[in-house]
Design a protein around this motif. Structure first.
Motif, PDB file in Angstrom:
ATOM      1  N   ALA A 151      37.653  50.513  49.085  1.00 18.11           N
ATOM      2  CA  ALA A 151      38.594  51.271  49.226  1.00 18.11           C
ATOM      3  C   ALA A 151      39.606  50.640  48.867  1.00 18.11           C
ATOM      4  CB  ALA A 151      38.480  51.306  51.361  1.00 18.11           C
ATOM      5  N   ASP A 152      40.209  49.417  49.434  1.00 15.39           N
ATOM      6  CA  ASP A 152      41.071  48.876  48.921  1.00 15.39           C
ATOM      7  C   ASP A 152      41.261  48.754  47.033  1.00 15.39           C
ATOM      8  OD1 ASP A 152      41.353  47.190  51.136  1.00 15.39           O
ATOM      9  OD2 ASP A 152      40.337  45.520  50.238  1.00 15.39           O
ATOM     10  N   LEU A 153      40.621  48.951  46.098  1.00 12.57           N
ATOM     11  CA  LEU A 153      40.171  49.127  44.727  1.00 12.57           C
ATOM     12  C   LEU A 153      40.725  49.992  44.091  1.00 12.57           C
ATOM     13  CD1 LEU A 153      37.476  46.958  43.583  1.00 12.57           C
ATOM     14  CD2 LEU A 153      39.440  46.546  43.353  1.00 12.57           C
ATOM     15  N   LEU A 154      39.766  51.159  45.238  1.00 13.81           N
ATOM     16  CA  LEU A 154      40.720  52.451  45.261  1.00 13.81           C
ATOM     17  C   LEU A 154      41.754  53.079  45.522  1.00 13.81           C
ATOM     18  CD1 LEU A 154      36.739  54.754  46.633  1.00 13.81           C
ATOM     19  CD2 LEU A 154      37.946  54.093  44.309  1.00 13.81           C
ATOM     20  N   ARG A 155      42.376  52.850  47.012  1.00 13.83           N
ATOM     21  CA  ARG A 155      44.582  53.052  46.828  1.00 13.83           C
ATOM     22  C   ARG A 155      44.839  52.507  45.964  1.00 13.83           C
ATOM     23  NH1 ARG A 155      41.620  51.574  51.894  1.00 13.83           N
ATOM     24  NH2 ARG A 155      42.900  49.064  51.599  1.00 13.83           N
ATOM     25  N   LEU A 156      44.495  51.220  44.882  1.00 19.63           N
ATOM     26  CA  LEU A 156      45.155  50.719  43.839  1.00 19.63           C
ATOM     27  C   LEU A 156      45.714  52.036  42.200  1.00 19.63           C
ATOM     28  CD1 LEU A 156      44.148  46.918  44.107  1.00 19.63           C
ATOM     29  CD2 LEU A 156      46.550  48.510  44.224  1.00 19.63           C
ATOM     30  N   ARG A 157      44.836  53.212  42.585  1.00 20.85           N
ATOM     31  CA  ARG A 157      44.452  54.583  41.443  1.00 20.85           C
ATOM     32  C   ARG A 157      46.403  54.540  40.773  1.00 20.85           C
ATOM     33  NH1 ARG A 157      40.782  59.417  40.636  1.00 20.85           N
ATOM     34  NH2 ARG A 157      41.223  59.868  38.733  1.00 20.85           N
ATOM     35  N   ALA A 158      47.107  55.033  41.870  1.00 24.00           N
ATOM     36  CA  ALA A 158      48.448  55.649  41.634  1.00 24.00           C
ATOM     37  C   ALA A 158      49.369  54.506  41.166  1.00 24.00           C
ATOM     38  CB  ALA A 158      48.766  55.925  42.521  1.00 24.00           C
ATOM     39  N   ALA A 159      49.596  53.129  41.643  1.00 29.80           N
ATOM     40  CA  ALA A 159      49.964  51.821  40.371  1.00 29.80           C
ATOM     41  C   ALA A 159      49.467  51.712  39.611  1.00 29.80           C
ATOM     42  CB  ALA A 159      49.407  50.392  41.669  1.00 29.80           C
ATOM     43  N   GLY A 160      47.869  51.647  39.346  1.00 28.09           N
ATOM     44  CA  GLY A 160      47.465  51.422  38.177  1.00 28.09           C
ATOM     45  C   GLY A 160      47.619  52.499  36.737  1.00 28.09           C
ATOM     46  N   SER A 168      50.357  53.862  37.132  1.00 19.05           N
ATOM     47  CA  SER A 168      51.723  53.696  35.995  1.00 19.05           C
ATOM     48  C   SER A 168      51.855  53.048  35.431  1.00 19.05           C
ATOM     49  CB  SER A 168      51.962  53.275  37.575  1.00 19.05           C
ATOM     50  OG  SER A 168      52.444  52.237  37.721  1.00 19.05           O
ATOM     51  N   LEU A 169      51.436  51.706  34.574  1.00 19.78           N
ATOM     52  CA  LEU A 169      51.502  50.883  34.232  1.00 19.78           C
ATOM     53  C   LEU A 169      50.495  51.030  32.815  1.00 19.78           C
ATOM     54  CD1 LEU A 169      50.481  48.577  36.237  1.00 19.78           C
ATOM     55  CD2 LEU A 169      53.114  48.745  35.354  1.00 19.78           C
ATOM     56  N   ARG A 170      51.105  51.094  31.577  1.00 26.35           N
ATOM     57  CA  ARG A 170      50.702  51.034  30.318  1.00 26.35           C
ATOM     58  C   ARG A 170      49.861  50.107  29.884  1.00 26.35           C
ATOM     59  NH1 ARG A 170      52.544  56.287  26.191  1.00 26.35           N
ATOM     60  NH2 ARG A 170      51.303  57.428  27.669  1.00 26.35           N
ATOM     61  N   ASP A 175      53.168  39.789  43.477  1.00 20.92           N
ATOM     62  CA  ASP A 175      52.060  41.337  43.843  1.00 20.92           C
ATOM     63  C   ASP A 175      51.561  41.568  42.121  1.00 20.92           C
ATOM     64  OD1 ASP A 175      51.657  44.394  44.648  1.00 20.92           O
ATOM     65  OD2 ASP A 175      53.076  44.325  43.079  1.00 20.92           O
ATOM     66  N   ALA A 176      50.460  42.036  42.141  1.00 20.82           N
ATOM     67  CA  ALA A 176      50.097  42.143  40.724  1.00 20.82           C
ATOM     68  C   ALA A 176      50.231  42.964  40.436  1.00 20.82           C
ATOM     69  CB  ALA A 176      48.385  42.536  41.205  1.00 20.82           C
ATOM     70  N   ARG A 177      50.417  44.348  41.031  1.00 19.10           N
ATOM     71  CA  ARG A 177      51.411  45.628  39.758  1.00 19.10           C
ATOM     72  C   ARG A 177      52.676  44.726  39.273  1.00 19.10           C
ATOM     73  NH1 ARG A 177      54.628  48.688  39.543  1.00 19.10           N
ATOM     74  NH2 ARG A 177      54.185  50.822  38.475  1.00 19.10           N
ATOM     75  N   THR A 178      53.414  43.840  40.465  1.00 17.94           N
ATOM     76  CA  THR A 178      55.019  43.673  40.060  1.00 17.94           C
ATOM     77  C   THR A 178      54.518  42.572  38.633  1.00 17.94           C
ATOM     78  OG1 THR A 178      55.428  43.883  42.294  1.00 17.94           O
ATOM     79  CG2 THR A 178      56.444  42.010  40.516  1.00 17.94           C
ATOM     80  N   LEU A 179      53.712  41.830  38.953  1.00 12.40           N
ATOM     81  CA  LEU A 179      53.761  40.547  37.354  1.00 12.40           C
ATOM     82  C   LEU A 179      53.132  41.495  36.156  1.00 12.40           C
ATOM     83  CD1 LEU A 179      51.063  38.432  39.831  1.00 12.40           C
ATOM     84  CD2 LEU A 179      54.123  38.134  38.981  1.00 12.40           C
ATOM     85  N   LEU A 180      51.812  42.541  36.530  1.00 11.09           N
ATOM     86  CA  LEU A 180      51.767  43.526  35.333  1.00 11.09           C
ATOM     87  C   LEU A 180      53.089  44.264  34.671  1.00 11.09           C
ATOM     88  CD1 LEU A 180      48.168  44.882  36.044  1.00 11.09           C
ATOM     89  CD2 LEU A 180      49.156  42.494  34.063  1.00 11.09           C
ATOM     90  N   ALA A 181      53.754  44.702  35.315  1.00 10.74           N
ATOM     91  CA  ALA A 181      55.108  45.513  35.065  1.00 10.74           C
ATOM     92  C   ALA A 181      55.994  44.825  34.462  1.00 10.74           C
ATOM     93  CB  ALA A 181      54.975  46.446  36.344  1.00 10.74           C
ATOM     94  N   GLN A 182      56.579  43.422  34.628  1.00 11.36           N
ATOM     95  CA  GLN A 182      57.040  42.419  33.652  1.00 11.36           C
ATOM     96  C   GLN A 182      56.552  42.140  32.719  1.00 11.36           C
ATOM     97  OE1 GLN A 182      56.937  39.650  36.814  1.00 11.36           O
ATOM     98  NE2 GLN A 182      58.308  40.794  37.897  1.00 11.36           N
ATOM     99  N   GLN A 183      55.901  42.520  32.526  1.00 10.04           N
ATOM    100  CA  GLN A 183      55.256  41.711  31.477  1.00 10.04           C
ATOM    101  C   GLN A 183      54.372  43.399  30.316  1.00 10.04           C
ATOM    102  OE1 GLN A 183      54.305  39.229  29.740  1.00 10.04           O
ATOM    103  NE2 GLN A 183      53.437  39.887  27.740  1.00 10.04           N
ATOM    104  N   PHE A 184      53.811  44.767  30.781  1.00 11.41           N
ATOM    105  CA  PHE A 184      53.299  45.759  29.903  1.00 11.41           C
ATOM    106  C   PHE A 184      54.783  46.820  30.921  1.00 11.41           C
ATOM    107  CE2 PHE A 184      49.897  43.373  30.477  1.00 11.41           C
ATOM    108  CZ  PHE A 184      49.688  43.075  29.286  1.00 11.41           C
ATOM    109  N   ARG A 185      54.696  47.595  29.893  1.00  7.93           N
ATOM    110  CA  ARG A 185      54.884  48.830  29.397  1.00  7.93           C
ATOM    111  C   ARG A 185      54.885  50.121  30.741  1.00  7.93           C
ATOM    112  NH1 ARG A 185      55.761  53.983  25.096  1.00  7.93           N
ATOM    113  NH2 ARG A 185      56.630  55.420  26.014  1.00  7.93           N
ATOM    114  N   GLN A 186      55.830  50.682  31.367  1.00  6.21           N
ATOM    115  CA  GLN A 186      55.612  51.160  32.254  1.00  6.21           C
ATOM    116  C   GLN A 186      55.608  52.864  31.649  1.00  6.21           C
ATOM    117  OE1 GLN A 186      56.834  50.525  36.765  1.00  6.21           O
ATOM    118  NE2 GLN A 186      58.080  48.893  35.890  1.00  6.21           N
TER     119      GLN A 186
END
Length: 307
Positions: free
Chosen positions: A16-25, A27-29, A295-306
């Protein structure tokens, strides 16, 4: 009033933890970093491989990948030019997830393995949303799972089921035979197709003497993101004293009063970070520093396009 969602455990992940990350994931390209991107008509990227097609040539800019120099245009104009590529859909995106015992540790935030699993889920959801093929290699001290690149939601769900398996988060005290991390890296060199975008999620400890050679081999035809997970205590010991540490179900004590020991400890960590940064100076290799309290999403967003 609806019940609040249960708090996520800092020491393991559930499906369930991984499924909840769908919207956040979604949003990242992740196949297009935040630098040198197109405003429309697809996304342009310095990440190269056979999964891209030529778009145009333009004057060289500092930081451009030397592998993309357009030598014909450079010779004709007398000025350096760079080839710009447009990424094809269905590019293989590969997750190499290290869940060995050292990854089941943290003094702040959540276990390194938990943060790495979250990042793996974000990458998976992004790949699904982008129409890319998702593959993975997930391993621990006793388990090794390979998932061939595939399209769609099913590819993400089969990865999540592997990651959420209880056996990965409750390792045996004395495994009969440990899986060598270098073997997992060698397998990656054999299953990753040219043009893949590969995320290696690990603390990069005990990878073996040939690890750098394997990474260089992969970088020759793939793009690598080395996500380095670490806890603050691994970077710098706490103030002088005696501390009890719990990791992967085991408890042990550490003494931090010895100045020489503190210095050696810090230098070992700095040497590992320096080694990763040295690798990142090679074309096709990128390093992402990931603290356990970040936060994992913040780290990825800093490196990659949203999106």
């Amino acid at each position: 009033m609806a019940a609040a969602a249960p708090a996520q455990s800092p020491v393991r992940v559930e499906l369930a933890d991984l499924l909840r990350l769908r919207a956040a994931g979604e949003s990242l390209r992740l196949t297009a970093p935040r630098v040198r991107v197109a405003a429309s008509g697809g996304h342009l990227s310095p990440y190269k491989g056979r999964g891209v097609e030529f778009d145009e040539s333009r004057p060289y800019q500092p930081g451009d990948d030397l592998r993309t120099i357009d030598w014909r245009v450079t010779a004709r104009t007398g000025k350096p030019h760079t080839k710009v590529f447009r990424e094809e859909r269905n590019r293989p995106v590969f997750v190499w997830l290290d869940l060995r015992r050292p990854m089941l540790f943290a003094t702040r935030g959540a276990y390194k393995g938990v943060r790495a699993a979250e990042m793996a889920a974000l990458i998976a959801w992004s790949a699904v949303a982008n129409g890319d093929r998702l593959g993975a290699l997930v391993f621990s001290d006793t388990e090794h799972h390979e998932l061939r690149p595939a399209l769609g939601l099913r590819a993400a769900l089969r990865l999540f089921q592997k990651i959420a398996a209880e056996s990965l988060w409750q390792p045996a005290e004395q495994p009969a035979q440990e899986i060598d991390a270098e073997h997992a890296l060698l397998r990656l060199t054999r299953v990753a197709r040219p043009g893949s975008l590969i995320f290696l999620l690990s603390d990069f400890r005990r990878l073996g003497p040939d690890a750098e050679r394997h990474l260089r081999q992969l970088a020759g035809h793939c793009d690598l993101v080395l996500a380095h997970f670490f806890d603050a205590v691994e970077a710098e010991l706490p103030p002088p004293g005696r501390y009890r540490i719990q990791s992967a179900g085991r408890t042990f004590a550490i003494e931090t009063a010895n100045d020489a020991l503190r210095r050696q400890y810090r230098e070992r960590f700095e040497a590992r970070v320096a080694g990763l940064k040295a690798l990142a100076r090679r074309p096709g290799i990128h390093v992402l520093e990931c603290a356990t309290h970040a936060d994992a999403r913040t780290l990825l967003a800093q490196q990659f396009r949203q999106r």
